[in-house]
Design a protein around this motif. Structure first.
Motif, PDB file in Angstrom:
ATOM      1  N   SER A 148      18.420  32.293  -0.309  1.00 26.28           N
ATOM      2  CA  SER A 148      19.054  31.216  -0.845  1.00 26.28           C
ATOM      3  C   SER A 148      18.516  30.200   0.497  1.00 26.28           C
ATOM      4  O   SER A 148      19.579  29.941   1.504  1.00 26.28           O
ATOM      5  CB  SER A 148      20.849  31.639  -0.968  1.00 26.28           C
ATOM      6  OG  SER A 148      21.144  30.712  -1.547  1.00 26.28           O
ATOM      7  N   ILE A 149      18.667  29.029  -0.392  1.00 28.19           N
ATOM      8  CA  ILE A 149      19.184  27.302   0.458  1.00 28.19           C
ATOM      9  C   ILE A 149      20.020  26.374  -0.029  1.00 28.19           C
ATOM     10  O   ILE A 149      19.355  26.054  -1.304  1.00 28.19           O
ATOM     11  CB  ILE A 149      17.369  26.644   0.586  1.00 28.19           C
ATOM     12  CG1 ILE A 149      16.368  28.430   0.994  1.00 28.19           C
ATOM     13  CG2 ILE A 149      17.143  25.369   1.113  1.00 28.19           C
ATOM     14  CD1 ILE A 149      14.917  27.931   1.562  1.00 28.19           C
ATOM     15  N   VAL A 183      18.804  22.493   8.812  1.00 24.29           N
ATOM     16  CA  VAL A 183      18.173  20.661   8.020  1.00 24.29           C
ATOM     17  C   VAL A 183      17.016  21.705   7.576  1.00 24.29           C
ATOM     18  O   VAL A 183      16.452  21.908   8.614  1.00 24.29           O
ATOM     19  CB  VAL A 183      17.835  20.001   9.477  1.00 24.29           C
ATOM     20  CG1 VAL A 183      17.582  18.752   8.639  1.00 24.29           C
ATOM     21  CG2 VAL A 183      19.664  19.383   9.896  1.00 24.29           C
ATOM     22  N   ILE A 184      16.313  21.040   6.380  1.00 22.28           N
ATOM     23  CA  ILE A 184      14.755  20.981   6.557  1.00 22.28           C
ATOM     24  C   ILE A 184      13.917  20.442   7.358  1.00 22.28           C
ATOM     25  O   ILE A 184      14.134  18.862   6.906  1.00 22.28           O
ATOM     26  CB  ILE A 184      14.785  20.931   4.481  1.00 22.28           C
ATOM     27  CG1 ILE A 184      15.555  21.708   4.184  1.00 22.28           C
ATOM     28  CG2 ILE A 184      13.123  20.749   4.543  1.00 22.28           C
ATOM     29  CD1 ILE A 184      15.572  21.148   2.164  1.00 22.28           C
ATOM     30  N   ARG A 185      13.271  20.691   7.796  1.00 21.14           N
ATOM     31  CA  ARG A 185      12.746  19.889   8.838  1.00 21.14           C
ATOM     32  C   ARG A 185      11.639  19.268   8.067  1.00 21.14           C
ATOM     33  O   ARG A 185      10.835  18.135   7.950  1.00 21.14           O
ATOM     34  CB  ARG A 185      12.024  20.381   9.600  1.00 21.14           C
ATOM     35  CG  ARG A 185      11.671  19.903  11.150  1.00 21.14           C
ATOM     36  CD  ARG A 185      10.991  20.255  12.315  1.00 21.14           C
ATOM     37  NE  ARG A 185      12.704  20.561  13.089  1.00 21.14           N
ATOM     38  CZ  ARG A 185      12.143  21.668  14.569  1.00 21.14           C
ATOM     39  NH1 ARG A 185      10.769  23.170  14.734  1.00 21.14           N
ATOM     40  NH2 ARG A 185      13.196  21.664  15.187  1.00 21.14           N
ATOM     41  N   ILE A 214      18.069  18.071  -0.910  1.00 17.87           N
ATOM     42  CA  ILE A 214      18.442  18.147  -0.361  1.00 17.87           C
ATOM     43  C   ILE A 214      17.354  16.752   1.291  1.00 17.87           C
ATOM     44  O   ILE A 214      17.649  17.037   2.552  1.00 17.87           O
ATOM     45  CB  ILE A 214      18.381  19.819   0.463  1.00 17.87           C
ATOM     46  CG1 ILE A 214      19.638  20.006  -0.837  1.00 17.87           C
ATOM     47  CG2 ILE A 214      18.424  20.211   1.841  1.00 17.87           C
ATOM     48  CD1 ILE A 214      19.384  21.524  -1.131  1.00 17.87           C
ATOM     49  N   TYR A 215      15.794  17.939   1.337  1.00 17.72           N
ATOM     50  CA  TYR A 215      15.184  16.927   2.417  1.00 17.72           C
ATOM     51  C   TYR A 215      14.765  15.839   2.673  1.00 17.72           C
ATOM     52  O   TYR A 215      15.236  14.882   3.665  1.00 17.72           O
ATOM     53  CB  TYR A 215      13.947  17.732   1.681  1.00 17.72           C
ATOM     54  CG  TYR A 215      12.521  16.765   2.684  1.00 17.72           C
ATOM     55  CD1 TYR A 215      12.875  17.181   4.120  1.00 17.72           C
ATOM     56  CD2 TYR A 215      11.586  16.988   2.196  1.00 17.72           C
ATOM     57  CE1 TYR A 215      11.730  16.884   4.765  1.00 17.72           C
ATOM     58  CE2 TYR A 215      10.426  16.432   2.856  1.00 17.72           C
ATOM     59  CZ  TYR A 215      10.430  15.871   4.483  1.00 17.72           C
ATOM     60  OH  TYR A 215       9.432  15.753   5.288  1.00 17.72           O
ATOM     61  N   ALA A 216      15.019  14.878   1.209  1.00 15.05           N
ATOM     62  CA  ALA A 216      14.873  13.467   1.137  1.00 15.05           C
ATOM     63  C   ALA A 216      16.952  12.847   2.155  1.00 15.05           C
ATOM     64  O   ALA A 216      16.569  11.759   2.637  1.00 15.05           O
ATOM     65  CB  ALA A 216      14.588  12.862  -0.076  1.00 15.05           C
ATOM     66  N   SER A 217      17.297  13.564   1.790  1.00 16.21           N
ATOM     67  CA  SER A 217      19.037  12.893   2.186  1.00 16.21           C
ATOM     68  C   SER A 217      18.915  13.633   3.840  1.00 16.21           C
ATOM     69  O   SER A 217      20.530  12.919   4.806  1.00 16.21           O
ATOM     70  CB  SER A 217      19.700  13.644   1.400  1.00 16.21           C
ATOM     71  OG  SER A 217      19.679  15.122   1.140  1.00 16.21           O
ATOM     72  N   SER A 265      20.572  15.898   5.004  1.00 17.38           N
ATOM     73  CA  SER A 265      21.595  16.832   5.472  1.00 17.38           C
ATOM     74  C   SER A 265      21.737  18.105   5.617  1.00 17.38           C
ATOM     75  O   SER A 265      20.754  18.377   5.364  1.00 17.38           O
ATOM     76  CB  SER A 265      22.380  16.519   3.695  1.00 17.38           C
ATOM     77  OG  SER A 265      21.228  16.891   2.944  1.00 17.38           O
ATOM     78  N   THR A 266      23.053  18.002   6.753  1.00 18.09           N
ATOM     79  CA  THR A 266      22.275  19.670   6.496  1.00 18.09           C
ATOM     80  C   THR A 266      22.839  21.003   5.375  1.00 18.09           C
ATOM     81  O   THR A 266      23.506  20.466   4.388  1.00 18.09           O
ATOM     82  CB  THR A 266      23.920  20.110   7.280  1.00 18.09           C
ATOM     83  OG1 THR A 266      25.063  19.830   6.730  1.00 18.09           O
ATOM     84  CG2 THR A 266      23.224  19.630   8.526  1.00 18.09           C
ATOM     85  N   THR A 267      22.275  22.079   4.811  1.00 21.48           N
ATOM     86  CA  THR A 267      22.330  23.174   4.374  1.00 21.48           C
ATOM     87  C   THR A 267      22.723  24.490   4.581  1.00 21.48           C
ATOM     88  O   THR A 267      22.033  24.629   5.962  1.00 21.48           O
ATOM     89  CB  THR A 267      21.307  22.564   3.337  1.00 21.48           C
ATOM     90  OG1 THR A 267      21.468  23.496   1.592  1.00 21.48           O
ATOM     91  CG2 THR A 267      19.904  23.199   4.425  1.00 21.48           C
ATOM     92  N   SER A 268      22.889  25.223   3.596  1.00 20.72           N
ATOM     93  CA  SER A 268      23.259  26.398   4.155  1.00 20.72           C
ATOM     94  C   SER A 268      21.584  27.771   4.395  1.00 20.72           C
ATOM     95  O   SER A 268      21.297  27.047   3.004  1.00 20.72           O
ATOM     96  CB  SER A 268      24.484  27.263   2.959  1.00 20.72           C
ATOM     97  OG  SER A 268      24.255  27.141   2.167  1.00 20.72           O
TER      98      SER A 268
END
Length: 119
Positions: free
Chosen positions: A9-10, A92-94, A73-76, A78-81
């Protein structure tokens, strides 16, 4: 990890994993400037970050929504779980790369690269 059919889960979005790679690398101080993630090496910092790469597929009825959510999420930047049962935490999605050249309208294959958010 890495067994076909495992789910992760991302950011609350469940995807199926068919390949995974995890590396523990020297920790960095992360900073978001505009829409870019900047990582600074700090000498003698006693922290290690997980760097995770997953090859995934989404084929649920909600696949378009999941793809849009991950892209946002990637474009912003931002941190994500992340919940995978082994490396759970804040990331963070790199990099996010959807393989649109060989897509079926029924599924999306993609590779996602995440780095642990340790500050």
């Amino acid at each position: 990890m890495g067994i076909y059919g495992d789910t992760i889960s991302i950011g609350g979005n469940t995807v199926y994993v068919f390949n995974a790679k995890a590396k523990k690398l020297p920790g960095t101080f992360k900073q978001v400037l505009g829409k870019r993630l900047i990582e600074h090496q700090i000498p003698h910092r006693n922290v290690r970050d997980w760097n995770l790469t997953y090859e995934c597929i989404i084929y649920q009825d909600t696949r378009d929504d999941i793809r849009r959510n991950l892209e946002n999420i990637y474009a912003s930047v931002s941190t994500t779980s992340l919940v995978d049962g082994e490396h759970d935490g804040t990331y963070v999605i790199r990099d996010l790369d959807f393989n649109d050249t060989e897509q079926s309208p029924m599924a999306y294959e993609f590779t996602i690269d995440l780095v642990q958010w340790n500050q």
